[in-house]
Design a protein around this motif. Structure first.
Motif, PDB file in Angstrom:
ATOM      1  N   GLY A 152       7.349  -2.756   6.113  1.00  0.00           N
ATOM      2  CA  GLY A 152       6.700  -2.168   5.166  1.00  0.00           C
ATOM      3  C   GLY A 152       5.271  -2.580   4.882  1.00  0.00           C
ATOM      4  O   GLY A 152       4.570  -2.170   3.890  1.00  0.00           O
ATOM      5  N   LEU A 153       4.930  -3.596   5.539  1.00  0.00           N
ATOM      6  CA  LEU A 153       3.661  -4.222   5.378  1.00  0.00           C
ATOM      7  C   LEU A 153       2.615  -3.363   6.102  1.00  0.00           C
ATOM      8  O   LEU A 153       2.811  -3.027   7.233  1.00  0.00           O
ATOM      9  CB  LEU A 153       3.538  -5.824   5.666  1.00  0.00           C
ATOM     10  N   SER A 154       1.386  -3.086   5.533  1.00  0.00           N
ATOM     11  CA  SER A 154       0.502  -2.174   6.355  1.00  0.00           C
ATOM     12  C   SER A 154      -0.957  -2.750   6.131  1.00  0.00           C
ATOM     13  O   SER A 154      -1.191  -3.664   5.146  1.00  0.00           O
ATOM     14  CB  SER A 154       0.860  -0.717   5.747  1.00  0.00           C
ATOM     15  N   SER A 155      -1.750  -2.419   6.700  1.00  0.00           N
ATOM     16  CA  SER A 155      -3.221  -2.465   6.833  1.00  0.00           C
ATOM     17  C   SER A 155      -4.024  -1.136   7.107  1.00  0.00           C
ATOM     18  O   SER A 155      -3.409  -0.440   7.774  1.00  0.00           O
ATOM     19  CB  SER A 155      -3.665  -4.021   7.275  1.00  0.00           C
ATOM     20  N   ARG A 156      -5.292  -1.238   6.950  1.00  0.00           N
ATOM     21  CA  ARG A 156      -5.958  -0.242   7.390  1.00  0.00           C
ATOM     22  C   ARG A 156      -7.146  -0.510   7.971  1.00  0.00           C
ATOM     23  O   ARG A 156      -7.675  -1.731   7.817  1.00  0.00           O
ATOM     24  CB  ARG A 156      -6.259   0.673   5.950  1.00  0.00           C
ATOM     25  N   CYS A 157      -7.868   0.456   8.965  1.00  0.00           N
ATOM     26  CA  CYS A 157      -9.065   0.224   9.420  1.00  0.00           C
ATOM     27  C   CYS A 157      -9.888   1.593   9.493  1.00  0.00           C
ATOM     28  O   CYS A 157      -9.380   2.603   9.080  1.00  0.00           O
ATOM     29  CB  CYS A 157      -8.950  -0.546  10.756  1.00  0.00           C
ATOM     30  N   LYS A 158     -11.221   1.331   9.599  1.00  0.00           N
ATOM     31  CA  LYS A 158     -12.155   2.597   9.396  1.00  0.00           C
ATOM     32  C   LYS A 158     -12.475   3.049  11.060  1.00  0.00           C
ATOM     33  O   LYS A 158     -12.830   2.094  11.529  1.00  0.00           O
ATOM     34  CB  LYS A 158     -13.118   2.198   8.547  1.00  0.00           C
ATOM     35  N   VAL A 217       1.144  -1.044   0.006  1.00  0.00           N
ATOM     36  CA  VAL A 217      -0.021   0.075  -0.027  1.00  0.00           C
ATOM     37  C   VAL A 217       0.992   1.213  -0.127  1.00  0.00           C
ATOM     38  O   VAL A 217       1.902   1.393   0.925  1.00  0.00           O
ATOM     39  CB  VAL A 217      -0.810   0.030   1.342  1.00  0.00           C
ATOM     40  N   LEU A 218       0.756   2.110  -0.812  1.00  0.00           N
ATOM     41  CA  LEU A 218       1.382   3.277  -1.112  1.00  0.00           C
ATOM     42  C   LEU A 218       0.661   4.384  -0.200  1.00  0.00           C
ATOM     43  O   LEU A 218      -0.615   4.399  -0.057  1.00  0.00           O
ATOM     44  CB  LEU A 218       1.613   3.699  -2.637  1.00  0.00           C
ATOM     45  N   PRO A 219       1.490   5.333   0.021  1.00  0.00           N
ATOM     46  CA  PRO A 219       0.785   6.734   0.714  1.00  0.00           C
ATOM     47  C   PRO A 219      -0.442   7.306  -0.226  1.00  0.00           C
ATOM     48  O   PRO A 219      -0.258   7.339  -1.481  1.00  0.00           O
ATOM     49  CB  PRO A 219       1.783   7.643   0.859  1.00  0.00           C
ATOM     50  N   GLN A 220      -1.392   7.649   0.478  1.00  0.00           N
ATOM     51  CA  GLN A 220      -2.761   8.082  -0.266  1.00  0.00           C
ATOM     52  C   GLN A 220      -2.717   9.573  -0.352  1.00  0.00           C
ATOM     53  O   GLN A 220      -2.391  10.422   0.544  1.00  0.00           O
ATOM     54  CB  GLN A 220      -3.817   7.527   0.431  1.00  0.00           C
ATOM     55  N   ALA A 221      -3.075   9.981  -1.417  1.00  0.00           N
ATOM     56  CA  ALA A 221      -2.951  11.535  -1.760  1.00  0.00           C
ATOM     57  C   ALA A 221      -4.261  12.036  -1.405  1.00  0.00           C
ATOM     58  O   ALA A 221      -5.442  11.404  -1.501  1.00  0.00           O
ATOM     59  CB  ALA A 221      -2.586  12.066  -3.171  1.00  0.00           C
ATOM     60  N   GLN A 222      -4.468  13.193  -0.828  1.00  0.00           N
ATOM     61  CA  GLN A 222      -5.922  13.909  -0.496  1.00  0.00           C
ATOM     62  C   GLN A 222      -5.955  15.149  -1.335  1.00  0.00           C
ATOM     63  O   GLN A 222      -5.148  15.749  -1.304  1.00  0.00           O
ATOM     64  CB  GLN A 222      -5.669  14.301   1.073  1.00  0.00           C
ATOM     65  N   ASP A 223      -7.114  15.141  -1.916  1.00  0.00           N
ATOM     66  CA  ASP A 223      -7.387  16.252  -2.764  1.00  0.00           C
ATOM     67  C   ASP A 223      -8.641  16.822  -2.224  1.00  0.00           C
ATOM     68  O   ASP A 223      -9.821  16.125  -1.973  1.00  0.00           O
ATOM     69  CB  ASP A 223      -7.704  15.915  -4.337  1.00  0.00           C
ATOM     70  N   ALA A 224      -8.872  18.353  -1.723  1.00  0.00           N
ATOM     71  CA  ALA A 224      -9.857  18.766  -1.130  1.00  0.00           C
ATOM     72  C   ALA A 224     -11.078  18.795  -2.041  1.00  0.00           C
ATOM     73  O   ALA A 224     -12.082  19.307  -1.646  1.00  0.00           O
ATOM     74  CB  ALA A 224      -9.479  19.980  -0.553  1.00  0.00           C
ATOM     75  N   ASP A 225     -10.732  18.913  -3.461  1.00  0.00           N
ATOM     76  CA  ASP A 225     -11.756  19.324  -4.327  1.00  0.00           C
ATOM     77  C   ASP A 225     -12.446  18.005  -4.566  1.00  0.00           C
ATOM     78  O   ASP A 225     -12.204  16.947  -3.968  1.00  0.00           O
ATOM     79  CB  ASP A 225     -11.300  19.778  -5.723  1.00  0.00           C
TER      80      ASP A 225
END
Length: 815
Positions: A324-330, A155-163
């Motif tokens: 470098g391994l990763s996971s996500r939660c909400k 998983v690569l860093p996620q970019a954030q766009d306010a639009d």
């Protein structure tokens, strides 16, 4: 209708084109008008012609009182009543106003007061591509094991766009690499995220690190982009990614929670070991309200939450291990309202007074506490201060008893204020306090205590009876009647003489001691009393103290003159000084004592008056009377000296004595001078009436005998004795031959070369002390056998016929 962008200008109403804006106006349906306007338009830009769309006359807008209705929030629009245009009054930032919502709608209400009609204007804020995609971290490091199989994804860093919409993040690109490729996916929420795909397994021995450029682009025109540096570090095996215990975390947080409040804690585990199992947490968005601790996973508040603005928040937390391994939660957060009900304390029973020494566990109060809130807000804890000798015991649900924890002592604390605090478990917690006032009643368990273990005081003698001489004070720690102290004298006093009660008394209430009689230092120097202090309790308690009175001397005794003594039979003391006395010749000595002590008994002697000034001196401290110069012819034969004896007291006391000195060299000269001798008129006679009568009677009885004997003896005595001795200078009779009446010997004092004549209450001897004259008479032995020589008072100048008295005196001496 596609009008051009206009700017409201009250003066010129000029239209300036800053950029092309598409404004779409829909028809009014049920009194509602809709406009659309791009964000970031300048202040004053026109949104739409409200007067035209509502079919209102522009000239009547002011008269009909057409206005925007304010709702207390930020006013982004205003109505120009001069032309009916709805214009922008504040810069609109769609991202701040609506965040990621697809549609961003603002509502404006227009009131026409004369017809009391309200129109609703709905304005949609259109997004413009004014925000580029932004990576949270500009540099990211991925750790890839060298034996990782091809096809592995990272998983690569996620970019954030306010639009939003097409202007939001649309795609990712990766710089070229023979080992890695990029796979862009769309998440459940429609967001784009990229994964790094391993095409060929890297060889750490060939290359340990790869640097890739990850580019995020949006769909705007022109497109905007953001980049991040991806560093791939080749490691040994790390084949397990972090695993969250749950994929979705839900939590709630109170509004206005202070900064640092922990909302929830996410937790991910990694089955690897060592550094590969260490997990780091991070948020996938840039947030001004929340923060996740990179080590513990605690999500805390860093901004100000407002329930009225936003009720729910949603974001993702990424857990990444060192490999470098990763996971996500909400994480879903709900903002709750604050705790607005305080606990209630109801006193069921309460004691106001408690006796000291009450047994342990005595109930002081019984109370009930409750809270109208529910859940944690209604759960209460109740407590009292720990520094009080009481304990709060829970008897049943929300019922408590306040009981004594130790044996109470009123002297330690006569009263207590017990503060009971009930606190709920809300955030922040609310509390209620109630104070119980408890008085401790007294029992007689303390004896009176004097301020000192013993007292010593000093009293000047001759104290006035009834005067206050001292005061003792005893205190009792009890109260009321138990603390009422009375005083008494129980024992002590002068040793074996007078009882103490005849000297001092004490006021039983105040402890003031009084003198009952004057103290005499010459009789009593110290007095001790035992004072008892007793309280009014039942049974009464008491204590004793010794009071020592030290009597101080006062100058209340005048000097007492021992010599020369004051005559009591009418005679006068006479001292004899030879005419050839040298200066410093000792005539006599004044002897005095003082019954006082110390400085009050130090005596000094002073010559107040003399017949011839400068002839005699008196020793200041010895009292010795000496000649100050040689005696001359013009000096009177009879010298009268008044000597003053004074002590050294603060107020000195004194006494005086008159010394008579007769200047003569021979006995006949003395006898011749005796006829003219008279006492000084200024000296006060001490003779009493009965002595005068006695002397007259004695003189009358003997006068006949004296006349008869005179004829027979006078001629023989003159020829045989007296005439021979008169030729000698300084001859005298032995002192042992002179004895006074009643067989009392005359006062004799031997001074070298002293010659003096004295008279006291019983004798009138003529005494020659110098031993060189003891054998001057040729027939001294005959005089011895015949008897003493006496000088009667009439011979000392009290009779007119001095010669007769002289003869009488000689005849008596022969008898």
């Amino acid at each position: 209708m596609v009008p051009s962008l206009k700017r409201c200008d009250l003066k010129g109403r000029q239209i300036r084109h800053f950029f092309l804006v598409l404004v779409t106006v829909w028809e009014a349906v049920f009194g509602q008008i809709r406009y659309s306007v791009p964000e970031e338009m300048r202040k004053g830009s026109m949104v739409g012609n409200v007067a035209l769309d509502l079919e209102l006359n522009v000239k009547e807008l002011s008269h009909r009182r057409v206005s925007l209705v304010s709702k207390g929030r930020t006013q982004y629009f205003h109505l120009n009543v001069n032309n009916g245009h709805l214009c922008i009054s504040e810069r609109i930032d769609r991202e701040r106003l609506c965040r990621q919502n697809i549609r961003c709608l603002l509502h404006v209400e227009i009131l026409v007061e004369d017809i009391m009609k309200l129109y609703t204007v709905e304005i949609e804020v259109l997004d413009v591509n004014d925000n580029p995609p932004v990576f949270i971290t500009k540099e990211s490091v991925l750790h890839v094991n060298e034996n990782t199989a091809p096809g592995a994804r990272f998983v690569l860093p996620q970019a954030q766009d306010a639009d939003v919409g097409i202007n939001s993040l649309q795609d990712y690109q990766l710089s070229s690499s023979t080992h890695f490729s990029l796979d862009v996916k769309t998440g459940p929420d429609g967001g784009k995220f990229a994964e790094l795909v391993l095409e060929n397994a890297p060889d750490r021995e060939e290359q340990e690190m790869y640097q890739l450029i990850l580019t995020a682009t949006d769909g705007g025109d022109p497109a905007r982009s953001g980049t991040a540096l991806i560093t791939v570090s080749v490691l040994d095996i790390n084949d397990n990614a972090p695993f969250f215990r749950q994929t979705v975390y839900t939590a709630s947080v109170l509004e206005n929670s202070p900064k640092g409040t922990v909302v929830t804690t996410v937790s991910a585990t990694d089955r690897d070991q060592g550094t590969n199992s260490e997990v780091m947490y991070s948020l996938n968005i840039i947030s001004e309200l929340f923060h996740v601790d990179s080590k513990t996973g605690e999500i805390s508040v860093i901004g100000n939450l407002d329930f009225e603005e936003t009720e729910n928040y949603e974001f993702q937390v990424q857990a990444k291990d060192n490999g470098g391994l990763s996971s996500r939660c909400k994480v879903l957060l709900e903002v709750l309202n604050v705790n607005d009900n305080t606990p209630v304390i109801v006193m069921k029973s309460q004691a106001t007074t408690l006796e000291e020494n009450s047994p342990l566990g005595t109930v002081v109060a019984f109370l009930h506490v409750y809270d109208r809130d529910s859940g944690e807000h209604g759960q209460l804890t109740c407590m009292i201060p720990h520094n009080l000798p009481f304990e709060l015991k829970k008897t049943m649900e929300n019922y408590y008893s306040v009981v004594t924890d130790i044996i109470l002592d009123r002297e330690e604390s006569p009263e207590y204020n017990i503060t009971i605090t009930a606190t709920d478990r809300g955030t922040p917690p609310l509390s209620k306090t109630k104070t119980i006032s408890l008085s401790i009643s007294d029992i007689n368990d303390n004896s009176p205590v004097f301020e000192q273990k013993s007292y010593t005081t000093y009293i000047i003698e001759n104290t006035v009876p009834g005067a206050s001489i001292f005061s003792v004070k005893a205190t009792d720690l009890d109260s009321k009647e138990n603390a009422r102290v009375t005083y008494s004298i129980t024992e002590g006093g002068p040793s074996g003489e007078v009882s103490l009660s005849s000297y001092i008394s004490i006021n039983s209430e105040s402890g003031i001691m009084y003198a009952l009689r004057p103290f005499d230092f010459e009789q009593l120097q110290e007095l001790q009393a035992l004072v008892t202090a007793q309280d009014g309790g039942s049974p009464a308690l008491s204590s004793n103290v010794t009071v020592c009175f030290v009597i101080l001397d006062q100058n209340d005794n005048a000097p007492e003159i021992l010599y020369p003594s004051t005559p009591t039979d009418g005679s006068s003391g006479v001292e004899i000084a030879p005419r050839d006395s040298e200066p410093g010749y000792l005539i006599t000595k004044v002897v005095a004592i003082d019954s006082d002590s110390g400085q009050n008994a130090w005596l000094s002697y002073q010559l107040l008056r003399s017949t011839d000034q400068g002839l005699f001196t008196v020793g200041l401290h010895t009292g010795e009377i000496r000649t100050a110069r040689p005696i001359v012819e013009k000096d009177a034969i009879k010298q009268f000296l008044v000597v003053l004896v004074k002590d050294k007291g603060q107020t000195p006391l004194c006494s005086s004595v008159t010394v008579t000195i007769l200047i003569a060299d021979s006995f006949p000269e003395i006898l011749s001078d005796l006829s003219n001798f008279s006492a000084p008129t200024e000296v006060e006679s001490n003779l009493t009436l009965y002595l005068v009568i006695t002397l007259i009677a004695v003189s009358f009885l003997f006068i006949l005998a004296l006349i008869l004997v005179l004829t027979l003896r006078v001629r023989q005595w003159r020829q045989a004795r007296f005439l021979d001795s008169s030729r000698a200078t300084g001859n005298a009779l032995p002192t042992s031959h002179f004895v006074g009446i009643d067989s009392v010997r005359a006062f004799l004092q031997a001074y070298s070369s002293d010659l003096y004549l004295t008279a006291d209450s019983t004798t009138n001897p003529i005494t020659f002390l110098d031993s060189q004259y003891s054998n001057s008479f040729s027939h001294a032995q005959n005089l011895d056998a015949q008897g003493p020589l006496l000088i009667d008072e009439p011979l000392i100048g009290n009779t007119e016929d001095g010669s007769f008295n002289q003869v009488s005196y000689l005849l008596l001496s022969l008898f």
